[in-house]
Write a protein that holds these residues in place. Structure first.
Motif, PDB file in Angstrom:
ATOM      1  N   ASP A   1      -8.476 -43.783-117.601  1.00  0.00           N
ATOM      2  CA  ASP A   1      -8.843 -45.154-117.262  1.00  0.00           C
ATOM      3  C   ASP A   1      -9.239 -45.168-115.793  1.00  0.00           C
ATOM      4  O   ASP A   1      -8.589 -44.537-114.958  1.00  0.00           O
TER       5      ASP A   1
ATOM      6  N   CYS B   1      -9.856 -47.551-112.756  1.00  0.00           N
ATOM      7  CA  CYS B   1      -9.779 -48.874-112.133  1.00  0.00           C
ATOM      8  C   CYS B   1      -8.924 -48.760-110.874  1.00  0.00           C
ATOM      9  O   CYS B   1      -8.317 -47.721-110.628  1.00  0.00           O
TER      10      CYS B   1
ATOM     11  N   CYS C   1      -8.829 -55.518-109.099  1.00  0.00           N
ATOM     12  CA  CYS C   1      -9.495 -54.317-109.591  1.00  0.00           C
ATOM     13  C   CYS C   1     -10.530 -53.755-108.620  1.00  0.00           C
ATOM     14  O   CYS C   1     -11.284 -52.844-108.968  1.00  0.00           O
TER      15      CYS C   1
ATOM     16  N   TYR D   1     -15.796 -49.906-120.594  1.00  0.00           N
ATOM     17  CA  TYR D   1     -15.205 -51.168-121.029  1.00  0.00           C
ATOM     18  C   TYR D   1     -16.345 -52.168-120.834  1.00  0.00           C
ATOM     19  O   TYR D   1     -16.454 -52.819-119.795  1.00  0.00           O
TER      20      TYR D   1
ATOM     21  N   PHE E   1      -3.805 -61.771-123.252  1.00  0.00           N
ATOM     22  CA  PHE E   1      -3.115 -60.748-124.036  1.00  0.00           C
ATOM     23  C   PHE E   1      -2.820 -59.460-123.250  1.00  0.00           C
ATOM     24  O   PHE E   1      -2.378 -58.480-123.827  1.00  0.00           O
TER      25      PHE E   1
ATOM     26  N   PHE F   1       1.004 -55.265-120.603  1.00  0.00           N
ATOM     27  CA  PHE F   1       0.421 -54.120-119.901  1.00  0.00           C
ATOM     28  C   PHE F   1       0.669 -54.211-118.402  1.00  0.00           C
ATOM     29  O   PHE F   1       0.919 -53.209-117.737  1.00  0.00           O
ATOM     30  N   ARG F   2       0.578 -55.419-117.885  1.00  0.00           N
ATOM     31  CA  ARG F   2       0.718 -55.554-116.423  1.00  0.00           C
ATOM     32  C   ARG F   2       2.131 -55.223-115.976  1.00  0.00           C
ATOM     33  O   ARG F   2       2.343 -54.769-114.864  1.00  0.00           O
TER      34      ARG F   2
ATOM     35  N   GLN G   1     -13.803 -60.539-114.964  1.00  0.00           N
ATOM     36  CA  GLN G   1     -13.747 -60.297-116.415  1.00  0.00           C
ATOM     37  C   GLN G   1     -14.436 -61.461-117.142  1.00  0.00           C
ATOM     38  O   GLN G   1     -14.593 -62.544-116.587  1.00  0.00           O
TER      39      GLN G   1
ATOM     40  N   SER H   1      -2.161 -54.690-125.220  1.00  0.00           N
ATOM     41  CA  SER H   1      -0.701 -54.778-125.186  1.00  0.00           C
ATOM     42  C   SER H   1      -0.156 -56.032-125.858  1.00  0.00           C
ATOM     43  O   SER H   1       0.807 -55.967-126.622  1.00  0.00           O
TER      44      SER H   1
HETATM   45  C1  PBG Z   1      -6.976 -52.464-115.761  1.00  0.00           C
HETATM   46  C2  PBG Z   1      -6.660 -52.579-117.189  1.00  0.00           C
HETATM   47  C3  PBG Z   1      -5.977 -53.620-117.848  1.00  0.00           C
HETATM   48  C4  PBG Z   1      -5.832 -53.228-119.165  1.00  0.00           C
HETATM   49  C5  PBG Z   1      -6.434 -51.975-119.286  1.00  0.00           C
HETATM   50  N1  PBG Z   1      -6.973 -51.599-118.058  1.00  0.00           N
HETATM   51  C6  PBG Z   1      -5.370 -54.835-117.319  1.00  0.00           C
HETATM   52  C7  PBG Z   1      -6.176 -55.929-116.794  1.00  0.00           C
HETATM   53  O1  PBG Z   1      -7.397 -55.914-116.825  1.00  0.00           O
HETATM   54  O2  PBG Z   1      -5.552 -56.840-116.289  1.00  0.00           O
HETATM   55  C8  PBG Z   1      -5.120 -54.015-120.231  1.00  0.00           C
HETATM   56  C9  PBG Z   1      -4.638 -53.226-121.386  1.00  0.00           C
HETATM   57  C10 PBG Z   1      -3.654 -53.882-122.253  1.00  0.00           C
HETATM   58  O3  PBG Z   1      -3.291 -55.066-122.122  1.00  0.00           O
HETATM   59  O4  PBG Z   1      -3.200 -53.166-123.132  1.00  0.00           O
HETATM   60  N2  PBG Z   1      -8.167 -52.915-115.318  1.00  0.00           N
END
Ligand code: PBG
Length: 325
Positions: A120, A122, A132, A194, A202, A206-207, A223, A276
């Motif tokens: 990943d 970022c 990000c 992505y 959602f 993850f955070r 986003q 997540s």
């Molecule tokens: C980071 C990133 C995120 C996720 C994947 N890469 C978090 C975000 O954009 O806040 C989320 C993945 C998940 O919720 O499973 N840029």
């Protein structure tokens, strides 16, 4: 067209053998990618409370987990790093011996070319503000962020990543990364973009897992806005023009219409990220006895395949692969 009673669609549904023979969509372990988290500076893995079954790994527990996933036939892993120190620019993301770079090397040493190791790409886990990209005031500044992404991409490719997966939603990120990789001799490293990533609620669990929540504000200026579908097609089109090899839609279940439109329109290798929050809400309901975890998981994953995903990034990967083999 013949109608009832000559035609009876129930004929092909009557037995498990009939249903299996006429299933239009398949789901195999090799369709699944498992997200994994590697944390710097710990000597025991740490459970992630909001995502039962998942951990922040040490290098040792990570390679063990990846080996297990590989033996179940899962297509690969996507690696997220959690550095011990964060700074304003997120410089930990491109260190030669940064946490993700060490993880990538260890995974490639352990697995060779048996399983995909995706990085990943970022900055949000590496910046002290949790956004990000590089800030200008309280805004993420697009163009300087591209230079940072290019450095991250090179360090990840150099560490052995099979694929880099930019997730920051900066304009021009795929082109900037492709250019940097090609200039430095990594023209064979694919980019999983992505492409259509929404500002979604959602991502909450993850955070916690990746310790990458923004310290102020939110990600809505970079986003995508959830009501938009035509815009997602423009995002995908631009990423293709900039050199994306695989397009990803994220999240998956609340955006199956977008996934389906992207697959139909571009006929590109397409992935979906079953995020997540999608995982945690299913597991939480299953823990309460409100859903059957196995049946609900396999149905959800099959629906993502049916909508057009060739690959599914999912926290269900390990269990689902076990059920499917
Ligand atoms: C980071 C990133 C995120 C996720 C994947 N890469 C978090 C975000 O954009 O806040 C989320 C993945 C998940 O919720 O499973 N840029």
């Amino acid at each position: 067209m013949s109608l009832f009673p000559e035609t009876r669609l129930r004929r092909l549904r009557r037995t498990p053998a009939l249903r299996r023979a006429f299933a239009e969509t398949s789901l195999r372990p090799s369709d699944l990618i498992a997200p994994v988290f590697l944390k710097e500076g710990i000597d025991q893995p740490i459970d992630i409370a909001s995502m039962p079954g998942h951990k922040q790994h040490t290098l040792e527990s990570l390679t063990k987990e990846a080996r297990e996933l590989a033996s179940l036939g899962v297509a690969g892993v996507i690696l997220f790093g959690i550095p011990a120190h964060k700074d304003e620019e997120g410089s930990g993301a491109w260190q030669r011996d940064g946490i993700v770079q060490r993880g990538l090397r260890a995974l490639k040493d352990e697995l060779g070319n048996e399983t995909l190791v995706i990085a990943d790409l970022c900055l949000c886990e590496y910046t002290d503000h949790g956004h990000c990209g590089i800030l200008k005031g309280s805004e993420v500044d697009n163009d300087p962020t591209l230079d940072a992404y290019a450095r991250v991409a090179l360090s990840q490719a150099e560490a052995g990543a099979d694929i880099v997966a930019p997730s920051g939603m900066m304009d021009g990120q795929v082109g900037a990364i492709r250019g940097a990789l090609d200039t430095d001799g990594f023209e064979e490293t694919p980019i999983l973009a992505y492409a259509c990533k929404y500002a979604s609620s959602f991502y909450g669990p993850f955070r916690e897992a990746a310790e990458g929540a923004p310290r102020f504000g939110d990600r809505r200026s970079y986003q995508q806005d959830p009501p938009n579908r035509a815009e997602a097609l423009r995002e995908a089109e631009l990423d293709i023009a900039e050199g994306a090899d695989v397009l990803m839609v994220k999240p998956a279940l609340p955006y199956l219409d977008v996934l389906s439109a992207v697959k139909e329109r571009f006929a590109y290798p397409t992935a979906a990220y079953n995020v997540s929050g999608e995982y945690s809400m299913l597991i939480a309901a299953a823990e309460r006895g409100w859903l059957d975890e196995r049946a609900a998981t396999l149905e959800a994953l099959t629906s993502i395949r049916r909508a057009g995903a060739d690959l599914i990034v999912t926290y269900h990967a390990k269990k689902a692969a076990g059920w499917l083999t």
